[in-house]
Design a protein around this motif. Structure first.
Motif, PDB file in Angstrom:
ATOM      1  N   MET A  16       0.726  -1.294   0.078  1.00  0.00           N
ATOM      2  CA  MET A  16       0.067   0.030   0.207  1.00  0.00           C
ATOM      3  C   MET A  16       0.862   1.262  -0.122  1.00  0.00           C
ATOM      4  N   THR A  17       0.265   2.421  -0.386  1.00  0.00           N
ATOM      5  CA  THR A  17       0.859   3.568  -0.527  1.00  0.00           C
ATOM      6  C   THR A  17       0.047   4.519   0.538  1.00  0.00           C
ATOM      7  N   LEU A  18       0.511   5.109   1.611  1.00  0.00           N
ATOM      8  CA  LEU A  18      -0.083   6.134   2.684  1.00  0.00           C
ATOM      9  C   LEU A  18       0.441   7.343   2.344  1.00  0.00           C
ATOM     10  N   VAL A  19      -0.606   8.136   2.322  1.00  0.00           N
ATOM     11  CA  VAL A  19      -0.592   9.834   2.271  1.00  0.00           C
ATOM     12  C   VAL A  19      -0.995  10.488   3.465  1.00  0.00           C
ATOM     13  N   ASP A  20      -0.155  11.272   4.040  1.00  0.00           N
ATOM     14  CA  ASP A  20      -0.583  11.953   5.320  1.00  0.00           C
ATOM     15  C   ASP A  20       0.312  13.271   5.574  1.00  0.00           C
ATOM     16  N   GLN A  21       0.161  13.753   6.790  1.00  0.00           N
ATOM     17  CA  GLN A  21       0.721  14.831   7.191  1.00  0.00           C
ATOM     18  C   GLN A  21       2.314  14.930   7.456  1.00  0.00           C
ATOM     19  N   GLY A  52       1.902  -3.632   5.813  1.00  0.00           N
ATOM     20  CA  GLY A  52       1.449  -3.797   4.534  1.00  0.00           C
ATOM     21  C   GLY A  52       1.807  -2.422   3.686  1.00  0.00           C
ATOM     22  N   VAL A  53       2.453  -1.595   4.198  1.00  0.00           N
ATOM     23  CA  VAL A  53       2.690  -0.331   3.720  1.00  0.00           C
ATOM     24  C   VAL A  53       4.130  -0.308   2.976  1.00  0.00           C
ATOM     25  N   GLY A  54       4.265   0.046   1.638  1.00  0.00           N
ATOM     26  CA  GLY A  54       5.596  -0.002   0.856  1.00  0.00           C
ATOM     27  C   GLY A  54       6.230   1.433   0.846  1.00  0.00           C
ATOM     28  N   ARG A  55       5.274   2.625   0.839  1.00  0.00           N
ATOM     29  CA  ARG A  55       5.468   3.742   0.794  1.00  0.00           C
ATOM     30  C   ARG A  55       4.554   4.651   1.453  1.00  0.00           C
ATOM     31  N   ARG A  56       5.207   5.707   2.076  1.00  0.00           N
ATOM     32  CA  ARG A  56       4.630   6.826   2.915  1.00  0.00           C
ATOM     33  C   ARG A  56       5.024   8.231   2.386  1.00  0.00           C
ATOM     34  N   CYS A  57       3.937   8.801   1.594  1.00  0.00           N
ATOM     35  CA  CYS A  57       4.352  10.234   1.080  1.00  0.00           C
ATOM     36  C   CYS A  57       3.633  11.246   2.062  1.00  0.00           C
ATOM     37  N   MET A  58       4.319  12.279   2.155  1.00  0.00           N
ATOM     38  CA  MET A  58       3.550  13.309   3.211  1.00  0.00           C
ATOM     39  C   MET A  58       3.731  14.781   2.630  1.00  0.00           C
ATOM     40  N   VAL A  59       2.884  15.584   2.978  1.00  0.00           N
ATOM     41  CA  VAL A  59       2.436  16.839   2.611  1.00  0.00           C
ATOM     42  C   VAL A  59       1.905  17.771   3.808  1.00  0.00           C
ATOM     43  N   PRO A  60       2.129  18.944   4.056  1.00  0.00           N
ATOM     44  CA  PRO A  60       1.627  19.716   5.018  1.00  0.00           C
ATOM     45  C   PRO A  60       0.207  20.515   4.556  1.00  0.00           C
ATOM     46  N   SER A  61      -0.778  19.754   4.441  1.00  0.00           N
ATOM     47  CA  SER A  61      -1.830  20.390   3.698  1.00  0.00           C
ATOM     48  C   SER A  61      -3.041  20.503   5.192  1.00  0.00           C
ATOM     49  N   TYR A  62      -3.954  21.302   4.917  1.00  0.00           N
ATOM     50  CA  TYR A  62      -4.876  21.567   6.159  1.00  0.00           C
ATOM     51  C   TYR A  62      -6.217  21.787   5.649  1.00  0.00           C
ATOM     52  N   PRO A  63      -7.272  21.286   6.274  1.00  0.00           N
ATOM     53  CA  PRO A  63      -8.540  21.606   5.645  1.00  0.00           C
ATOM     54  C   PRO A  63      -9.134  22.983   5.827  1.00  0.00           C
ATOM     55  N   SER A  64      -8.473  23.707   6.882  1.00  0.00           N
ATOM     56  CA  SER A  64      -8.949  24.986   7.014  1.00  0.00           C
ATOM     57  C   SER A  64      -8.028  26.069   6.278  1.00  0.00           C
ATOM     58  N   VAL A  65      -7.093  25.628   5.443  1.00  0.00           N
ATOM     59  CA  VAL A  65      -6.091  26.379   4.443  1.00  0.00           C
ATOM     60  C   VAL A  65      -6.801  25.942   3.187  1.00  0.00           C
ATOM     61  N   ALA A  66      -7.675  26.727   2.475  1.00  0.00           N
ATOM     62  CA  ALA A  66      -8.148  26.327   1.135  1.00  0.00           C
ATOM     63  C   ALA A  66      -7.321  25.990   0.027  1.00  0.00           C
ATOM     64  N   THR A 107      -4.429  24.561  -0.101  1.00  0.00           N
ATOM     65  CA  THR A 107      -3.879  23.176   0.060  1.00  0.00           C
ATOM     66  C   THR A 107      -4.851  22.233  -0.250  1.00  0.00           C
ATOM     67  N   ALA A 108      -5.980  22.714  -0.644  1.00  0.00           N
ATOM     68  CA  ALA A 108      -7.032  21.441  -0.753  1.00  0.00           C
ATOM     69  C   ALA A 108      -6.677  20.362  -1.666  1.00  0.00           C
ATOM     70  N   ASP A 109      -5.890  20.725  -2.640  1.00  0.00           N
ATOM     71  CA  ASP A 109      -5.553  19.438  -3.690  1.00  0.00           C
ATOM     72  C   ASP A 109      -4.236  18.810  -3.561  1.00  0.00           C
ATOM     73  N   TYR A 110      -3.552  19.169  -2.471  1.00  0.00           N
ATOM     74  CA  TYR A 110      -2.287  18.454  -2.245  1.00  0.00           C
ATOM     75  C   TYR A 110      -2.174  17.146  -2.139  1.00  0.00           C
ATOM     76  N   ASP A 111      -3.154  16.486  -1.188  1.00  0.00           N
ATOM     77  CA  ASP A 111      -2.936  15.109  -1.040  1.00  0.00           C
ATOM     78  C   ASP A 111      -3.336  14.390  -2.058  1.00  0.00           C
ATOM     79  N   ALA A 112      -4.593  14.844  -2.869  1.00  0.00           N
ATOM     80  CA  ALA A 112      -5.197  14.390  -4.127  1.00  0.00           C
ATOM     81  C   ALA A 112      -4.066  14.124  -5.254  1.00  0.00           C
ATOM     82  N   ALA A 113      -3.363  15.323  -5.342  1.00  0.00           N
ATOM     83  CA  ALA A 113      -2.240  15.280  -6.388  1.00  0.00           C
ATOM     84  C   ALA A 113      -1.368  14.199  -6.110  1.00  0.00           C
ATOM     85  N   ILE A 114      -0.913  13.955  -5.104  1.00  0.00           N
ATOM     86  CA  ILE A 114      -0.123  12.717  -4.615  1.00  0.00           C
ATOM     87  C   ILE A 114      -0.610  11.480  -5.037  1.00  0.00           C
ATOM     88  N   VAL A 115      -1.818  11.327  -4.506  1.00  0.00           N
ATOM     89  CA  VAL A 115      -2.675   9.996  -4.770  1.00  0.00           C
ATOM     90  C   VAL A 115      -2.661  10.013  -6.139  1.00  0.00           C
TER      91      VAL A 115
END
Length: 409
Positions: A86-91, A109-123, A125-133
């Motif tokens: 699996m690939t995990l994307v988080d803070q 079960g995780v092979g890769r963990r990708c991170m990004v400092p995104s926040y729901p309160s900061v508009a 950054t809304a696409d940051y997680d999705a772009a990595i996915v």
């Protein structure tokens, strides 16, 4: 008002890293993964995407697949392939990537963990997680993508994924719901632990509650007890009222009333036990003498609960159970149920099946069903709640041990 001494604390189960509390076993995770991959193969799906940002509602899908809690506010996203890790994307820091072999105790079960400092309160950054996915999906060459529990994801995440992947997306939630609604032996044991924890919480509250406390102090005592018994999170609803007034299921910001002698207090504990599985329990507590009106109301909800339990048999369509229950209520001259009558529980506080008119699943052995009939008016609110395990034959088995009676203090 000390709740426990150090000697009273529960046995703690730790992962191999010595830090992770109450991990689900690798055998159990492998069982889940194999079942889901079978459904993916049937649907021709190369990978699933699930985001969790709420550990009480919706994040259970993320935890069920990953073995890790979902986020609470900051999202955590999983890309679960039909084959491989699996690939995990988080803070975390911009562009940070950690590689694993699938056997890390904190990231099974995780092979890769990708991170990004995104926040729901900061508009912005809304696409940051999705772009990595999307980047990871394309990097692996996945073509047909299953969406799991879209309602648990933030809107911009789903919108970006839809914009980028379009017709390649398919909803796999119903297929996974049918799998995870039926609990394994390990999951049932975790639910039993949650129910036993809640029995002790009720006993602690019953011993501590007294006139002069405010409603929120009673609930804080319940939450404190649960945390010391291994709970991770949950919800605590209830309130007090004088005779002739309804002691309803009020949230924290409405729990400012001071208890007085003769009051009734409604206690509802909805927290997860050690390991993250939910159950819930409700009882009325009376500070003084129990009036006939309170006894009659409690007897009524017990009768309604027993009528429900008689209907919860393997193979019964949930919509039919709900219709039969409301026919019972009409026959007693009581109002029909318009809320969620009862429902499944697992890593989410509410999960399928739902006992109501719009549910397509049937009752099956191994389901964990919370049964909570209620009656209410301006002068009286009464409910009773426990969790029940559906058996292959015979009546459902109650998972709680707290006696079904009004608690008198």
């Amino acid at each position: 008002m000390n709740v426990f001494s150090i000697a009273d604390r529960p046995v703690i189960r730790l992962a191999a890293d010595g830090r992770t509390l109450n991990p689900v076993s690798r055998v159990e995770l492998e069982r889940r993964w194999a079942a889901v991959r079978g459904a993916m193969a049937d649907a021709g799906v190369d990978a699933l995407v699930v985001q969790g940002a709420n550990g009480i509602s919706g994040g259970g899908y993320f935890r069920w697949l990953s073995g890790q809690p979902s986020g609470n506010y900051n999202p955590r996203t999983l890309v679960f392939p039909a084959d491989g890790l699996m690939t995990l994307v988080d803070q975390g820091p911009f562009d940070a990537v950690l590689e694993f072999d699938g056997d890390d105790p904190s990231n099974p079960g995780v092979g890769r963990r990708c991170m990004v400092p995104s926040y729901p309160s900061v508009a912005y950054t809304a696409d940051y997680d999705a772009a990595i996915v999307v980047r990871e999906i394309r990097r692996h060459g996945y073509r047909r993508i299953g969406i799991l529990a879209a309602a648990s994801a933030y809107y911009p995440f789903g919108a970006y994924l839809r914009e980028q992947m379009g017709a390649a997306l398919v909803d796999m939630t119903p297929a996974v719901d049918a799998i995870k609604a039926i609990k394994s032996e390990e999951e049932i044991a975790l639910i039993q632990d949650a129910a036993a924890m809640q029995d002790r919480i009720v006993a602690e509250v019953a011993a501590a509650i007294r006139p002069g406390m405010r409603d929120f102090e009673v609930m804080a005592h319940a939450q404190h007890a649960g945390q010391l018994l291994g709970s991770e999170q949950g919800m605590f609803f209830g309130s007090s009222a004088a005779p002739g007034q309804a002691a309803g299921l009020r949230p924290r910001f409405q729990q400012g009333r001071e208890l007085r002698e003769g009051d009734m207090f409604t206690l509802l504990v909805e927290n997860a036990g050690p390991g993250g599985m939910f159950a819930h329990i409700a009882r009325p507590i009376v500070l003084g003498r129990v009036g006939n009106d309170v006894r009659d109301a409690f007897d009524a909800v017990l009768e309604a609960q027993r009528a429900t339990l008689a209907l919860l048999r393997p193979g019964a369509p949930c919509a039919d159970v709900f219709a039969a229950y409301n026919a019972f209520m009409r026959g007693r001259g009581w109002p029909e149920e318009r809320r969620l009558h009862c429902h499944g529980q697992g890593y989410d506080l509410v999960e399928r099946p739902l006992i109501r008119q719009d549910e397509s699943l049937c009752i099956e052995a191994g389901m964990n069903i919370a049964v909570h009939p209620a009656i209410g008016s301006a002068s009286m609110f009464m409910t009773v709640c426990e969790n029940y395990l559906i058996r292959p034959d015979g009546p459902p088995s109650c998972l709680h041990g707290t006696p079904q009676r009004i608690i008198e203090r």
